[in-house]
Design a protein around this motif. Structure first.
Motif, PDB file in Angstrom:
ATOM      1  N   ARG A   1       1.096 -41.962  37.660  1.00 58.40           N
ATOM      2  CA  ARG A   1      -0.267 -41.309  37.285  1.00 58.40           C
ATOM      3  C   ARG A   1      -0.573 -40.344  38.373  1.00 58.40           C
ATOM      4  O   ARG A   1      -1.960 -40.224  38.631  1.00 58.40           O
ATOM      5  CB  ARG A   1      -1.447 -42.557  37.031  1.00 58.40           C
ATOM      6  CG  ARG A   1      -1.221 -43.758  36.087  1.00 58.40           C
ATOM      7  CD  ARG A   1      -1.198 -43.024  34.737  1.00 58.40           C
ATOM      8  NE  ARG A   1      -2.330 -42.471  34.057  1.00 58.40           N
ATOM      9  CZ  ARG A   1      -3.332 -43.367  33.655  1.00 58.40           C
ATOM     10  NH1 ARG A   1      -3.099 -44.580  33.650  1.00 58.40           N
ATOM     11  NH2 ARG A   1      -4.467 -42.666  33.245  1.00 58.40           N
ATOM     12  N   GLY A   2       0.396 -39.586  38.872  1.00 55.40           N
ATOM     13  CA  GLY A   2       0.102 -38.511  39.628  1.00 55.40           C
ATOM     14  C   GLY A   2       0.175 -38.852  41.412  1.00 55.40           C
ATOM     15  O   GLY A   2      -0.379 -37.974  41.889  1.00 55.40           O
TER      16      GLY A   2
ATOM     17  N   ASN B   1      -5.405 -37.980  32.598  1.00 54.13           N
ATOM     18  CA  ASN B   1      -4.685 -37.289  31.563  1.00 54.13           C
ATOM     19  C   ASN B   1      -2.930 -37.405  31.998  1.00 54.13           C
ATOM     20  O   ASN B   1      -2.165 -36.783  31.435  1.00 54.13           O
ATOM     21  CB  ASN B   1      -4.985 -35.785  31.786  1.00 54.13           C
ATOM     22  CG  ASN B   1      -6.383 -35.500  31.460  1.00 54.13           C
ATOM     23  OD1 ASN B   1      -6.651 -36.085  30.200  1.00 54.13           O
ATOM     24  ND2 ASN B   1      -7.154 -34.770  32.286  1.00 54.13           N
ATOM     25  N   ASN B   2      -2.633 -38.063  32.912  1.00 54.77           N
ATOM     26  CA  ASN B   2      -1.248 -38.250  33.683  1.00 54.77           C
ATOM     27  C   ASN B   2      -0.917 -39.580  33.258  1.00 54.77           C
ATOM     28  O   ASN B   2      -1.274 -40.374  34.054  1.00 54.77           O
ATOM     29  CB  ASN B   2      -1.356 -37.829  35.248  1.00 54.77           C
ATOM     30  CG  ASN B   2      -0.027 -37.614  35.558  1.00 54.77           C
ATOM     31  OD1 ASN B   2       1.108 -38.424  35.081  1.00 54.77           O
ATOM     32  ND2 ASN B   2       0.364 -36.916  36.671  1.00 54.77           N
TER      33      ASN B   2
ATOM     34  N   LYS C   1       5.221 -42.873  28.125  1.00 55.16           N
ATOM     35  CA  LYS C   1       4.086 -42.630  28.465  1.00 55.16           C
ATOM     36  C   LYS C   1       2.884 -43.629  28.172  1.00 55.16           C
ATOM     37  O   LYS C   1       2.975 -44.350  27.052  1.00 55.16           O
ATOM     38  CB  LYS C   1       3.294 -41.351  27.844  1.00 55.16           C
ATOM     39  CG  LYS C   1       4.238 -40.168  28.402  1.00 55.16           C
ATOM     40  CD  LYS C   1       3.313 -38.806  27.807  1.00 55.16           C
ATOM     41  CE  LYS C   1       4.311 -37.683  28.232  1.00 55.16           C
ATOM     42  NZ  LYS C   1       3.639 -36.407  27.410  1.00 55.16           N
TER      43      LYS C   1
ATOM     44  N   ASP D   1      -5.695 -40.488  37.524  1.00 58.28           N
ATOM     45  CA  ASP D   1      -5.841 -39.417  36.611  1.00 58.28           C
ATOM     46  C   ASP D   1      -5.577 -39.891  34.961  1.00 58.28           C
ATOM     47  O   ASP D   1      -4.503 -40.378  34.548  1.00 58.28           O
ATOM     48  CB  ASP D   1      -4.484 -38.376  37.158  1.00 58.28           C
ATOM     49  CG  ASP D   1      -4.847 -37.078  36.366  1.00 58.28           C
ATOM     50  OD1 ASP D   1      -5.374 -37.037  35.318  1.00 58.28           O
ATOM     51  OD2 ASP D   1      -3.602 -36.120  36.760  1.00 58.28           O
TER      52      ASP D   1
END
Length: 707
Positions: free
Chosen positions: A617-618, A677-678, A594, A675
């Protein structure tokens, strides 16, 4: 600190400004106080009747008397012209109260003009509705000529409201001004996004130092813009406005040794971490890119006083590695010749301009004086500034402009030294799809040698590259602002185009420029990413990463540009994930890794009828083997290498994703908000089986870590 707020109190602003209400002494052309516009001519939808001031919206303040000329604030679809009776130019300026345009580039089809012998010689755009301000046109070069004043509205979206058109030997300025004795480092301005766009003149001991625009209104500001006054210490400065009414927020402007919230710069959650952004304000085109004595100079279009495009300064940042940047004060600021629009810079190794004063070679910057955007208004012309201390300080050339107006919005001069011809070469955008080439021996006197038509506009660049690394087979590139380029031969005077235009860079990559005098014969290019995903930040827009540009023979036999991230970017790499021979299915392969900031290298094997999906990242990046295309968001690019083996380099920052295909044969740059959070990546295969021969993922450090 000495701060004085001066107010000019008057019943009629124009009477006080000129000292009399006698129309002959005023040089009055029209004040629109009569119901009919006597002696005026009209075309199109526009009538010869004045408009009652009392019928204007209540937020339109500052017009004088009972009438104005109004082309249709309530019906902007009306079009036409209104032309004054003849008058003899006997003063330096024509002043007028004006408002109108809602858009930044409306000056093309909605403006006021001076017409002499049937030719438009000067024009000025309105200010932003509903703000009323004094406008002006400098007519000193036409003294004694007979002229008409024309209100030109050929737009169905914009309009003009104008009043008190008169001649004078002085500029008409606002009813308020501020005076300071400089004793601190900064002059601070309260910026309120969406506020009135007030124009200012900063004068140092009576001489104009700078023009700029600040959005201001009553109440607490969104943030504070700042002017570095390090070179003004102990001097008397005056801040003057063009507003015929009180300026909201003017009393909040003050001197300080600190910038409020400066400790938060580069720590904002939206701040790109390895793409250049300014501390605050709007940025766009890279300008004046030049390398000298170990320093990369990145200059750029900048509004340091707000997040709107407005009057352009040249911001200035320096680096020793193209990764870590230090922002300096502006190298160029707008003056009475105009806003400082785009251009290039060179090292004057031979002292051709005769400006060198010591051992350091002179840096010479070329830029467009965009006269439409300053007051008094004038045509676009070309100017230079120079530095004799490797860019620490800059001076404007006393003989500006060096090239007068040619046509359209001629702009964006870029200069190089042509070694074989032993001459300086300038490329200049003219208008539409036309460019011009000039020659000079001294960097100040220029001769037109060629004109070029190509499918591009703005921001030209000319550079030379070895084809396939062969120094005996060198080709010239002529580059346009939208990324289209042509390959050809160039003798320093005439550019002979070979074949059709090509394009390597796609997406938001615009107004790219290469560094002059780059070491080791490198061609290093940087562009503006012209979209911005975060509307509420106090800084706006970003530069692309720097790219090494090479010229190679494509699979179909054409010489084309390849673009790839500079090697220096790898210095930001930290943790990594590496795996080979990964078999993909419709079930996502998710590496155990990550990162927020990523540098991915993917070598994939995709058979016919196969589709490779890379979710970063999504968001999906898709390679379609049958189409031989890479797609992301709304962009889709056809690749040159039509093979089962495809290589992709993907860079992910907080506000951008950049994709380089097959070593840079095509590159896609998008300014997007990923994103937060991703922080994972996923790989899947659809249709025919796909595999990853090799996958490398690197997390990246922030280039602002030292800030």
């Amino acid at each position: 600190m000495k701060k004085t707020l001066n107010k000019i109190l008057s019943i009629s602003v124009i009477c006080v400004y000129f000292g009399s209400c006698d129309s002959n002494k005023l040089g009055l052309i029209s004040d629109f106080e009569t119901e009919e516009l006597v002696g005026w001519n009209s075309t199109g939808d526009l009538s010869l009747q004045s408009y009652k001031t009392e019928l204007l919206p209540k937020n339109v303040e500052g017009f004088v008397g009972a009438g104005v000329l109004n082309t249709g604030h309530d019906h902007p679809e009306k079009m036409g012209t209104l032309t004054s009776p003849e008058f003899i130019i006997n003063k330096k300026y024509i002043n007028f109260l004006i408002t109108g345009n809602r858009g930044y580039n409306a000056e093309r089809d909605c403006n006021v003009r001076i017409v002499i012998d049937g030719e438009v010689v000067k024009f000025a755009p309105p200010t932003r509705f509903p703000l009323v301000e004094w406008g002006a046109i400098d007519l000193s070069e036409f003294e004694g000529k007979t002229a008409h004043f024309e209100v030109f509205d050929k737009s169905r979206k914009h309009f003009i409201i104008i009043d008190q058109i008169s001649q004078s030997d002085e500029l008409a300025l606002g009813v308020e001004e501020l005076s300071f004795k400089v004793s601190k480092k900064y002059l601070l301005f309260p910026v309120s996004k969406g506020g009135a766009q007030y124009r200012f003149r900063l004068e140092k001991e009576g001489d104009l130092s700078e023009q700029f625009v600040v959005e201001m209104k009553d109440g607490e500001p969104d943030y504070w813009a700042f002017k570095d006054l390090s070179n003004f210490q102990g001097k008397e400065i005056k801040l003057r406005t063009y507003s015929p009414t009180s300026v909201k927020g003017l009393d909040k402007i003050y001197l300080s040794n600190e910038v409020p919230d400066e400790d938060k710069f580069y720590k904002e959650k939206e701040r790109p971490q390895f793409h250049f952004t300014s501390k605050t304000g709007w940025i766009n085109d890279p300008n004046g890119l030049v390398y000298n004595k170990g320093v990369w100079h990145l200059m750029y279009q900048h509004n340091p006083y707000g997040v709107i495009g407005s009057l352009k300064h040249w911001g200035h940042a320096v680096s020793t590695n193209l990764v870590d940047w230090t922002e300096n004060p502006s190298s160029l600021v707008p003056d009475d010749l105009g806003s400082n629009h785009s251009g290039g810079a060179v090292v004057d190794f031979n002292n051709s301009a005769g400006l060198q004063t010591g051992d350091d070679k002179t840096l010479v910057a070329f830029w467009t004086s965009a006269g439409h955007f300053s007051t008094p208004s004038s045509r676009f012309t070309q100017s230079i500034s120079y530095s004799t201390d490797n860019g620490k300080t800059w001076r404007k050339y006393a003989g500006n402009p060096i090239i007068d107006f040619i046509a359209g919005r001629n702009r964006d001069p870029n200069v190089l030294w042509h070694e074989e011809a032993k001459i300086w070469v300038m490329s200049l955008y003219i208008d539409d799809n036309e460019y011009a080439i000039f020659n000079s021996n001294n960097l100040t006197d220029w001769i037109l040698t060629d004109r070029i038509i190509m499918p591009a506009a703005e921001c030209p660049d000319i550079f030379q590259l070895n084809l396939d690394g062969n120094s005996n087979n060198r080709k010239w590139i002529f580059w346009g602002g939208n990324g289209n380029y042509v390959v050809g031969d160039f003798d320093g005077k005439t550019f002979d185009i070979e074949g059709e235009a090509h394009k390597t860079h796609f997406g938001d990559y615009y107004a790219a420029m290469t560094y002059s005098n780059a070491p080791d014969n490198r061609i290093v290019q940087t562009a503006w990413l012209r979209k911005w995903p975060f509307p509420n930040t106090n800084f706006r827009m970003q530069m692309s990463i720097s790219n090494d540009i090479t010229l190679r023979t494509s699979p179909d036999g054409n010489p084309v540009l390849y673009s790839y991230p500079v090697k220096e970017l790898e210095s930001l790499r930290t943790d990594s994930f590496v795996q080979k021979n990964i078999s993909l299915t419709q079930t996502p392969f998710i590496p155990d890794f990550k990162a927020e900031l990523m540098d991915l290298n993917v070598i994939a094997e995709v058979k016919k009828n196969g589709v490779l999906k890379m979710k970063v990242r999504g968001e999906e990046i898709v390679y379609n083997r049958n189409e031989n295309t890479i797609s992301y968001k709304k962009e889709k690019i056809e690749l040159l290498t039509d093979s089962d083996t495809q290589e992709f380099r993907i860079l992910v920052d907080r506000a951008s994703v950049e994709i380089f295909c097959n070593g840079g044969e095509k590159a896609l740059f998008l300014a997007v908000g990923v994103d937060a959070n991703n922080k994972i990546v996923e790989f899947t295969s659809e249709g025919a089986k796909s595999d990853l021969s090799k996958l490398e993922i690197f997390s990246l450090n922030s280039s602002w870590a030292k800030m």
